[in-house]
Scaffold this motif. Sequence first.
Motif, short mmCIF file in Angstrom:
data_model
loop_
_atom_site.label_atom_id
_atom_site.label_comp_id
_atom_site.label_asym_id
_atom_site.label_seq_id
_atom_site.Cartn_x
_atom_site.Cartn_y
_atom_site.Cartn_z
N UNK A 22 0.84 -1.19 0.00
CA UNK A 22 0.00 0.00 0.00
C UNK A 22 0.88 1.24 0.00
N UNK A 23 0.67 2.13 -0.96
CA UNK A 23 1.39 3.39 -0.98
C UNK A 23 0.88 4.33 0.10
N UNK A 24 -0.31 4.07 0.63
CA UNK A 24 -0.86 4.91 1.69
C UNK A 24 -0.18 4.63 3.03
N UNK A 25 0.08 3.36 3.32
CA UNK A 25 0.65 2.99 4.62
C UNK A 25 2.12 2.60 4.54
N UNK A 26 2.61 2.29 3.32
CA UNK A 26 3.98 1.82 3.17
C UNK A 26 4.18 0.40 3.63
N UNK A 27 3.09 -0.33 3.83
CA UNK A 27 3.15 -1.70 4.34
C UNK A 27 2.33 -2.62 3.44
N UNK A 28 2.50 -3.94 3.68
CA UNK A 28 1.65 -4.92 3.01
C UNK A 28 0.29 -4.94 3.69
N UNK A 29 -0.76 -4.83 2.89
CA UNK A 29 -2.12 -4.82 3.43
C UNK A 29 -2.93 -5.95 2.82
N UNK A 30 -3.80 -6.55 3.62
CA UNK A 30 -4.63 -7.67 3.19
C UNK A 30 -5.62 -7.20 2.13
N UNK B 56 6.91 -0.45 -9.45
CA UNK B 56 6.61 0.94 -9.76
C UNK B 56 6.86 1.32 -11.20
N UNK B 57 7.05 2.61 -11.42
CA UNK B 57 7.24 3.19 -12.75
C UNK B 57 8.72 3.13 -13.14
N UNK B 58 8.98 2.78 -14.40
CA UNK B 58 10.32 2.83 -14.98
C UNK B 58 11.33 2.03 -14.15
N UNK B 59 11.02 0.76 -13.97
CA UNK B 59 11.88 -0.18 -13.25
C UNK B 59 12.50 -1.13 -14.27
N UNK B 60 13.76 -1.50 -14.05
CA UNK B 60 14.40 -2.56 -14.82
C UNK B 60 14.72 -3.68 -13.84
N UNK B 61 13.95 -4.77 -13.91
CA UNK B 61 14.07 -5.85 -12.94
C UNK B 61 14.44 -7.14 -13.64
N UNK B 62 15.36 -7.91 -13.04
CA UNK B 62 15.86 -9.12 -13.70
C UNK B 62 16.54 -10.00 -12.65
N UNK B 63 16.89 -11.22 -13.06
CA UNK B 63 17.68 -12.10 -12.20
C UNK B 63 16.90 -13.22 -11.58
N UNK B 64 17.64 -14.07 -10.87
CA UNK B 64 17.09 -15.32 -10.32
C UNK B 64 16.25 -15.07 -9.08
N UNK B 65 15.40 -16.06 -8.78
CA UNK B 65 14.60 -16.02 -7.56
C UNK B 65 13.39 -15.13 -7.68
N UNK B 66 12.47 -15.26 -6.72
CA UNK B 66 11.29 -14.39 -6.69
C UNK B 66 11.71 -12.98 -6.32
N UNK B 67 11.15 -12.01 -7.03
CA UNK B 67 11.45 -10.61 -6.77
C UNK B 67 10.72 -10.13 -5.50
N UNK B 68 11.17 -9.04 -4.91
CA UNK B 68 10.49 -8.51 -3.72
C UNK B 68 9.02 -8.20 -4.00
N UNK B 69 8.23 -8.17 -2.96
CA UNK B 69 6.80 -7.89 -3.12
C UNK B 69 6.55 -6.44 -3.53
N UNK B 70 7.53 -5.57 -3.30
CA UNK B 70 7.42 -4.19 -3.77
C UNK B 70 8.76 -3.74 -4.31
#
Length: 392
Positions: A288-296, A325-339
């Motif tokens: 959540x961008x409102x709280x900065x935390x993971x929300x159910x 988010x916007x304009x991200x370059x993401x790559x590599x092994x394993x599951x990526x972070x939740x945010x």
Amino acid sequence: MQYILFDEPGIRTAMLPFTFTRPVAHIRIGIWTITEKWQNWLGSPVSHLTEAYLQTKFPQQTADDNVYINGAICPTDALVTAIQQLANGEALLLADQTLVAVRTQQRLGAAPTAAGYVALTTTESPTVLRQLPDIFLQNGDQIRADFAKITAGRTSAPLTDPYTRVYGAENLFIEEGATIRAAVLNAEAGPIYIGRNATISEGTIMIGPFALCDNATVNWGGKMRNNTTVGPYCKVGGEVGNSVFFGYSNKGHDGFLGNSVVGEWCNLGANVNNSNLKNDYTNVKLHSYATGQLEDTGRLFCGLMMGDYTKAGISTMFNTGTVVGVNVNVFGAGFQPKHVPSFSWGGAAEGFSQYRLDKALQVVRETVSRRNMAFTEADEAILREIYSMHAK
């Protein structure tokens, strides 16, 4: 009379990262964006009241008679009638007190509230975007609503390919210039809309409700599940279900995408996959961008939310409820972070650094120019503002 679609502040925050780069009403749900829906239901142009840094690209147009409409609400015939019957100084609310619209002679500089207006309540229960999963959760119903509006009184272009099999042909509509080859189209459970100059390649299986918008392509052997929208100029392949591509984005190769939303100008490399269901069958949590935390989310199924201009390298894996988010370059092994925050470069195994602004803008220019479109000064100013929000 001028119609202006406004961003309700709480909803605008809830719709990040997509509303970093657009007003809420420019979210695509169904066949059209919400902006396009209102223009077609009202039979009139609309403008926007949004964040200051977005206002240059999405300007507000006012007069002496203005109707401000909540840009998170999808129109219905009854709702449009009620809005058009508002008198100056009146506000229309849903039963839960969500503000639908106000009519005023003033030019507003911020989203209106019902305070100071004579409040009227409607019994309508329209589709309202309140959190990110609503985009894919309500997509099937919005495909049906848009399909009915677009096809009313019109005749579909003919299906000329003898090797394509259609089930529920009465629920199939093909625009002029579309190409379909050796596909299976099943519209028995919901409509299938094929936009102008769209392409369905050999071996595609497509289940309705489904929308393939203008100039979009499904590659060979694509497995297109129901409740999915592929926006204009997108190219998709592999397996896609209950997902929305806004436009100009690519997922051209094999890999699964489910219960997900992908913005504009994104690219998912070969064998990119996402999880949309947890192994323990508990509700998915979402950043959540409102709280900065993971929300159910309150939902068992929720996949990937990817902001504009983002690219994922081959075989990238996204976990349930991942927000990029916007304009991200993401790559590599394993599951990526939740945010993954906007303007990040890297991956879970390698770590992340901040994407250099000059390099990021160069890649965006190359991406957009490949489609023979212009990356404008207004577009660049928006990305620079987003970068400043995330600069470390």
